[in-house]
Design a protein around this motif. Structure first.
Motif, PDB file in Angstrom:
ATOM      1  N   SER A   1      59.282   5.894  52.702  1.00 25.50           N
ATOM      2  CA  SER A   1      58.618   4.775  52.044  1.00 25.50           C
ATOM      3  C   SER A   1      57.205   5.204  52.156  1.00 25.50           C
ATOM      4  CB  SER A   1      58.832   3.678  52.733  1.00 25.50           C
ATOM      5  OG  SER A   1      58.315   2.673  52.280  1.00 25.50           O
ATOM      6  N   SER A   2      56.728   6.083  51.352  1.00 27.03           N
ATOM      7  CA  SER A   2      55.018   6.784  51.315  1.00 27.03           C
ATOM      8  C   SER A   2      54.318   5.290  50.918  1.00 27.03           C
ATOM      9  CB  SER A   2      54.928   7.678  50.466  1.00 27.03           C
ATOM     10  OG  SER A   2      53.549   8.084  50.240  1.00 27.03           O
TER      11      SER A   2
ATOM     12  N   THR B   1      51.073   4.927  46.772  1.00 25.63           N
ATOM     13  CA  THR B   1      50.523   4.191  45.487  1.00 25.63           C
ATOM     14  C   THR B   1      50.295   2.655  45.900  1.00 25.63           C
ATOM     15  OG1 THR B   1      53.060   3.605  44.993  1.00 25.63           O
ATOM     16  CG2 THR B   1      52.117   5.596  44.150  1.00 25.63           C
TER      17      THR B   1
ATOM     18  N   TYR C   1      49.894   7.380  34.008  1.00 23.42           N
ATOM     19  CA  TYR C   1      51.133   6.886  33.990  1.00 23.42           C
ATOM     20  C   TYR C   1      51.824   6.483  32.721  1.00 23.42           C
ATOM     21  CZ  TYR C   1      50.490   6.132  38.978  1.00 23.42           C
ATOM     22  OH  TYR C   1      49.991   6.214  40.273  1.00 23.42           O
TER      23      TYR C   1
ATOM     24  N   PRO D   1      58.773  10.076  39.321  1.00 19.97           N
ATOM     25  CA  PRO D   1      59.951   8.972  39.458  1.00 19.97           C
ATOM     26  C   PRO D   1      59.656   7.917  38.205  1.00 19.97           C
ATOM     27  CG  PRO D   1      58.750   9.271  41.359  1.00 19.97           C
ATOM     28  CD  PRO D   1      57.684  10.061  40.304  1.00 19.97           C
TER      29      PRO D   1
ATOM     30  N   ASN E   1      56.070  11.427  49.320  1.00 21.15           N
ATOM     31  CA  ASN E   1      57.454  11.593  48.650  1.00 21.15           C
ATOM     32  C   ASN E   1      57.467  10.855  47.105  1.00 21.15           C
ATOM     33  OD1 ASN E   1      58.055   8.659  49.643  1.00 21.15           O
ATOM     34  ND2 ASN E   1      58.077   9.508  51.249  1.00 21.15           N
ATOM     35  N   GLU E   2      56.324  10.047  46.973  1.00 22.08           N
ATOM     36  CA  GLU E   2      56.373   9.376  45.538  1.00 22.08           C
ATOM     37  C   GLU E   2      56.122  10.718  44.268  1.00 22.08           C
ATOM     38  OE1 GLU E   2      51.861   9.242  47.185  1.00 22.08           O
ATOM     39  OE2 GLU E   2      54.027   9.268  47.729  1.00 22.08           O
ATOM     40  N   HIS E   3      55.654  11.933  44.885  1.00 15.02           N
ATOM     41  CA  HIS E   3      55.647  12.951  44.155  1.00 15.02           C
ATOM     42  C   HIS E   3      56.655  14.052  44.473  1.00 15.02           C
ATOM     43  CE1 HIS E   3      51.552  11.972  42.833  1.00 15.02           C
ATOM     44  NE2 HIS E   3      51.351  11.728  44.194  1.00 15.02           N
TER      45      HIS E   3
ATOM     46  N   MET F   1      62.514   9.202  49.646  1.00 20.17           N
ATOM     47  CA  MET F   1      61.610   8.087  49.190  1.00 20.17           C
ATOM     48  C   MET F   1      61.943   6.618  50.001  1.00 20.17           C
ATOM     49  SD  MET F   1      61.090   9.013  45.179  1.00 20.17           S
ATOM     50  CE  MET F   1      60.134   7.703  44.894  1.00 20.17           C
TER      51      MET F   1
ATOM     52  N   ARG G   1      48.370  -1.472  38.230  1.00 20.09           N
ATOM     53  CA  ARG G   1      49.283  -0.486  38.193  1.00 20.09           C
ATOM     54  C   ARG G   1      49.347   0.237  36.684  1.00 20.09           C
ATOM     55  NH1 ARG G   1      50.793  -5.019  40.086  1.00 20.09           N
ATOM     56  NH2 ARG G   1      51.743  -5.349  42.084  1.00 20.09           N
TER      57      ARG G   1
END
Length: 531
Positions: A271-272, A275, A371, A221, A96-98, A267, A365
């Motif tokens: 809570s995937s 990352t 990113y 996001p 779900n971060e995508h 999300m 990060r």
């Protein structure tokens, strides 16, 4: 946009030069699309749009029974049992971060054109072509200069960074287009509001901004961080006063957040952990080296397997840093504050958001260049302004322009004819794994589902012999891979063990009286062979 289009006059020699550069850039985006490694994350893109969850794939193929490589391709292609909504469900539960905009559109595309590597990557390439008119439009909104717009297009056309991500089956081309579109519509909305536009004009412009921002949220996001930077920009140029522009911005932001709230809720609930790797610490020397690569890859990519250790990269880095610094210095000296501040905030917001946690908490990060799309856009717009604005050193400007475009041309030629590249990350050395296994007449490849293995074995399925036998072991539960000792058939000429633990190998050696040797390893892959 109409005023920007009207600014383009009949083509001159300079126009034809820029058009030639643009055609080369388009060619490099389409050429040899299936010739490079289809890597871990792209393979997950295929499985997601095919509608298969990680759990489904693991339970079906990581069974401890022998299957063939071609059996894995089921999870990289369409199936009557899966539809568009299965793609959305997979994203909601597994990744779900995508957000679903790119993947939903790609699913519809694949339903028409197929799930081949060329077809899947072609979708990103076609989207990437929209970068050029959007980049020209943004430069027109900022500078009202046709030449600066064309210069920015030329630089982006042969930028290794934008060529590489244009050719990848990921959402970054779409995010780039939407980043430009959001920026354009914000500037346009501010301009109309300041000029006391009619209410319907304000509604149209700020409504367009809100819709574009919503699409940005549903693509990636980190668009939210970009929106915060734009709010900061607006507050500064409005001198910290409550103006109509500030009111309209806040209204548009609230609308976008409300529109994004269904997926934001997903999300938060699911809570995937997709990352979590970004928090793993890196040695500071490696971190600095990766940041040096960030600045280089916007203009040059001629590298060894580590991505940076070449004389060309080391020798050009100081010159590129000097060019970037000079471009922003020139920009700040020769443009009004509302212009240079916009480009500066576009460039710095995301890097600062990612760098500060790295430096304070540790992690990586900010080391993923994918990113940092807004940063690359800001840098290249600043350089386009430096090179296209008349000065008392036109020969130097022309020389730098030709040097940048030449480095980009050489880099693109190098990249599109290579079988792998730095952005393939955990799958960078997959070709060497394939080559090593191909030396045996009747091999068996053994791996477990831990870590990157389940995604990377899908990636390898695009390159390995379709008839190669696989023994895949599921250790995604509480048991570790060394506790699951498979039955090893005796009919295979060689046994290969990919990314299994030392203890697992030691147990097998003891159980079956085997001897193994390490025949390949890097930071992500270990391949052992029975002797």
């Amino acid at each position: 946009m109409k005023s920007a289009i009207k600014a383009v006059k009949s083509p001159t020699k300079l126009h034809w030069f820029f058009i030639t550069v643009l055609i080369l850039g388009i060619f490099f985006r389409f050429y040899n699309l299936d010739g490079q490694v289809y890597w871990h994350d792209e393979a997950l893109t295929s499985s997601r749009i095919a509608g298969y969850t990680k759990k489904e794939i693991r339970s079906a193929v990581f069974t401890g029974e022998i299957i063939r490589v071609q059996d894995l391709q089921k999870y990289q292609n369409s199936s009557p049992e899966k539809n568009f909504w299965d793609t959305i469900k997979v994203l909601a539960t597994d990744a779900n971060e995508h957000p679903p905009l790119y993947y939903g559109l790609l699913r519809l595309w694949a339903n028409i054109f197929g799930f081949s590597i060329t077809a899947i990557r072609c979708f990103s390439v076609i989207i990437s072509l929209l970068i050029f008119p959007c980049l020209y439009w943004l430069c027109w909104e900022l500078f009202r200069s046709e030449l600066i717009g064309w210069m920015a297009i030329a630089i982006a056309s042969l930028s290794p960074y934008f060529v590489i991500y244009a050719r990848e089956a990921r959402e970054y081309s779409l995010w780039t287009v939407l980043t430009l579109l959001v920026s354009i519509l914000l500037l346009r909305a501010i301009r109309y509001t300041r000029n006391d536009a009619k209410p319907q004009e304000n509604l149209k412009n700020w409504g367009g901004y809100a819709i574009a921002l919503t699409l940005g949220f549903y693509t990636f996001p980190l668009s939210g961080i970009m929106a915060i930077g734009q709010g900061l920009y607006l507050i500064i140029i409005e001198k910290f006063r409550w103006t109509r522009s500030v009111l309209f911005y806040i209204t548009a932001l609230i609308f976008s957040l409300l529109a994004f709230s269904p997926w934001l809720t997903v999300m938060i609930i699911n809570s995937s952990k997709g990352t979590s790797w970004t928090a793993f610490p890196l040695p500071f020397s490696i971190w600095l080296k990766l940041w040096a690569m960030h600045f280089s890859h916007g203009f040059i990519f001629i590298a060894d397997e580590f991505g940076f250790n070449t004389l060309v990269n080391y020798s050009t880095l100081p010159l590129l840093l000097l060019l970037i610094f000079s471009a922003f210095y020139f920009l700040c000296r020769h443009t009004p504050r509302q212009i240079w501040l916009f480009i500066l905030i576009l460039t710095l917001t995301l890097p600062l958001f990612l760098v500060l946690p790295d430096l304070i908490l540790g992690g990586q990060r900010s080391t993923s260049s994918r990113y940092l799309v807004p940063m690359y856009l800001g840098i290249q717009i600043a350089i386009a302004y430096l090179l296209a604005t008349p000065t008392h050193k036109p020969r130097l400007q022309k020389s730098i322009t030709l040097l940048i475009l030449t480095l980009g041309l050489i880099s693109c030629l190098f990249y599109v004819n290579s079988e792998t590249s730095w952005n393939k990350v955990v799958s960078f050395h997959n070709p060497k794994i394939v080559q090593a296994i191909a030396q045996s007449k009747n091999p068996l490849l053994i791996t477990v589902s831990f870590g990157i293995n389940s995604g990377n074995i899908l990636a390898l399925s695009h390159a390995l012999d379709p008839n190669l036998n696989l023994l895949l072991i599921n250790n995604s539960g509480d048991r570790f891979d060394w506790e699951i000792i498979p039955d090893l058939p005796s009919e295979f000429s060689d046994l290969y063990f990919l990314n299994t633990s030392d203890r697992f190998l030691q147990t097998l050696e003891s159980e079956y009286n085997l001897e193994t040797k390490l025949i390949y390893h890097d930071n992500h892959l270990w391949l052992w062979k029975s002797t």
